[in-house]
Design an enzyme around this catalytic site. Structure first.
Site, PDB file in Angstrom:
ATOM      1  N   ARG A   1       1.232  -1.121  -0.251  1.00  0.00           N
ATOM      2  CA  ARG A   1       0.136  -0.257   0.131  1.00  0.00           C
ATOM      3  C   ARG A   1       0.654   1.407   0.136  1.00  0.00           C
ATOM      4  NH1 ARG A   1      -2.962  -3.411   4.208  1.00  0.00           N
ATOM      5  NH2 ARG A   1      -4.702  -3.649   3.427  1.00  0.00           N
TER       6      ARG A   1
ATOM      7  N   THR B   1      11.119   4.691   4.760  1.00  0.00           N
ATOM      8  CA  THR B   1      10.628   5.336   6.077  1.00  0.00           C
ATOM      9  C   THR B   1       9.604   3.703   6.334  1.00  0.00           C
ATOM     10  OG1 THR B   1       8.839   4.951   3.915  1.00  0.00           O
ATOM     11  CG2 THR B   1       9.635   7.243   5.530  1.00  0.00           C
TER      12      THR B   1
ATOM     13  N   ARG C   1      11.463   0.414   8.403  1.00  0.00           N
ATOM     14  CA  ARG C   1      11.994  -0.253   9.623  1.00  0.00           C
ATOM     15  C   ARG C   1      13.238   0.718   9.660  1.00  0.00           C
ATOM     16  NH1 ARG C   1       7.314   1.089  11.848  1.00  0.00           N
ATOM     17  NH2 ARG C   1       6.195  -0.527  12.673  1.00  0.00           N
TER      18      ARG C   1
ATOM     19  N   GLU D   1      16.162   2.819  17.940  1.00  0.00           N
ATOM     20  CA  GLU D   1      15.919   4.680  18.048  1.00  0.00           C
ATOM     21  C   GLU D   1      14.236   4.721  19.991  1.00  0.00           C
ATOM     22  OE1 GLU D   1      11.182   4.885  16.034  1.00  0.00           O
ATOM     23  OE2 GLU D   1      13.119   4.576  14.772  1.00  0.00           O
TER      24      GLU D   1
ATOM     25  N   HIS E   1      10.622   9.848  13.198  1.00  0.00           N
ATOM     26  CA  HIS E   1       9.526   8.746  12.969  1.00  0.00           C
ATOM     27  C   HIS E   1       8.219   9.688  13.157  1.00  0.00           C
ATOM     28  CE1 HIS E   1       8.137   4.247  13.754  1.00  0.00           C
ATOM     29  NE2 HIS E   1       7.906   4.928  13.246  1.00  0.00           N
TER      30      HIS E   1
END
Length: 322
Positions: free
Chosen positions: A157, A239, A241, A270, A288
C-alpha cells in the site's frame, strides 16, 4: 465486568475517551515507555495490552506459563517489535492497524526525498544559524527530482502510494522489487516495472525508497554490498523500519560518497541515532513522523478499538496478524 486493558503510551484524546467508555482502561499518563518488568506485570493483570512500536515485546517479555492477557492490539501497521510466535504459544491474538496510515507515510517519504535532494534541511540550518550570505549561482546545488527514476522496495500500500506521488507529481519513472508478482491497474497506469531482484532496482534508481516490513527476514536488507550497488549519485529513503538498513554500512557509504545522501524517518534502536548520522549534512533526519497527523493517529487508534471490541464480543477481528 468490562475487559481490563492497559494503553502503553498516550493516544489522541478522542481515542482515549472511547477506550475509557468501552473498557476498564489504565493509561500510561507519564507517556514514558514501560519497562520490561512493567510489561511482564501487565501480562498477568490485564485482558489486553495496547502497545506501540516503542514497546519491545521479545519472547523474554512474555510469561513462561499462562497469561491473563488475551489480546495485543498494536497501535501501528508494523509489528516486528512483537514476538508473534511467543504470542501464539500463549494463545494471545495480535492485531495491527493497516491502511489508515498509507497516505501520510507516503507523504513523509516524498518529504524526505525532496528534502535531501534539494538540501532543504541543510539550507534551513544555514539560514537559521545566520550564516547565509545571500543568493549566488553555485550555492547549495542539489539534485533534480522531476523526470528521475524512483526504485520502490516493497510494492504494498505505502510503496504504491509513494510511487503514485513520484510518477504523477514529478514525472518520475517507477521500477520496483516485490517478493510476489504485482500486476494490477494501479501499477500499470504508472507504467511501473517490476524487476526480478533488488540489485536490478538499485542499478536503475536515482532514488531508492524502502517500504518493506522490518524484523528478522529483512534485517539489514540494505547492507554494505547493496549500498555499493546503488548508483553513485543516488539517494536512499527509509520510512519502513530502522533495522532494514545496516546503519554503520550506511554511514560508511555516505562518508565515502558511495551514495549521495539519505532521508531517514526510522532508525535501528530508536530513539538512539548515531552521532555520525546527526553530524552529516547529506542526510535528512525525521523523528519517526510517518503517521504523525491528527487524522491518521486518530484513525489508527480507532482501528485498535474496532479490533478490541470485536475480540471481546467473540467476533472475528478485522486486522489479525497472529
Amino acid at each position: 465486568m468490562k475487559p481490563r486493558i492497559i494503553v502503553t503510551r498516550r493516544w489522541p484524546a478522542t481515542v482515549e475517551k472511547v477506550l475509557s467508555e468501552q473498557f476498564e482502561t489504565t493509561f500510561n499518563t507519564s507517556d514514558v515507555p514501560l519497562t520490561q518488568d512493567q510489561l511482564r506485570t501487565a501480562f498477568a493483570e490485564y485482558d489486553a495490552i495496547l502497545p506501540t512500536v516503542s514497546d519491545s515485546l521479545p519472547a523474554a517479555a512474555f510469561p513462561e506459563g499462562t497469561a491473563c492477557t488475551r489480546l495485543l492490539g498494536n497501535f501501528g501497521v508494523g509489528f516486528s517489535h512483537i514476538d508473534t510466535e511467543a504470542a501464539r504459544r500463549l494463545g494471545i491474538t495480535v492485531t495491527n492497524t493497516p491502511g489508515v496510515l498509507t497516505d501520510c507515510t507516503a507523504d513523509i517519504a516524498m518529504t524526505l526525498l525532496l528534502g535531501v535532494a534539494r538540501r532543504a534541511g541543510e539550507g534551513e540550518r544555514e539560514l537559521r544559524s545566520g550564516n547565509w550570505t545571500g543568493w549566488r549561482p553555485t550555492h547549495m546545488i542539489g539534485s533534480r527530482v522531476s523526470g528521475k527514476t524512483i526504485g520502490i522496495i516493497g510494492m504494498g500500500r505505502i510503496g504504491k502510494a509513494t510511487a503514485r506521488r513520484a510518477h504523477f507529481g514529478f514525472g518520475m519513472d517507477v521500477v520496483f522489487y516485490n517478493r510476489s508478482k504485482v500486476d494490477d491497474d494501479e501499477t500499470r497506469i504508472m507504467a511501473a516495472r517490476q524487476l526480478p531482484t533488488i540489485e536490478d532496482v538499485l542499478a536503475e534508481a536515482d532514488f531508492v525508497s524502502l517500504h518493506c516490513p522490518g524484523g528478522a527476514a529483512n534485517r539489514h536488507l540494505m547492507d554494505g554490498r547493496r549500498l555499493a550497488a546503488m548508483k553513485r549519485g543516488a539517494f536512499l529513503i527509509n520510512t519502513a523500519r530502522g533495522d532494514v538498513v545496516d546503519q554503520q554500512a550506511l554511514i560508511a557509504a555516505l562518508q565515502s560518497g558511495t551514495i549521495a545522501g539519505a532521508g531517514l524517518d526510522v532508525f535501528d534502536g530508536e530513539p538512539a541515532v548515531p552521532e555520525a548520522l546527526r553530524r552529516m549534512e547529506n542526510v535528512m533526519l525525521l523523528p519517526h513522523l510517518g503517521s504523525a497527523t491528527e487524522e491518521t493517529r486518530v484513525a489508527m487508534g480507532m482501528k485498535v478499538v474496532e479490533n478490541a471490541v470485536a475480540f471481546f464480543e467473540g467476533r472475528d477481528v478485522p486486522d489479525r496478524v497472529a
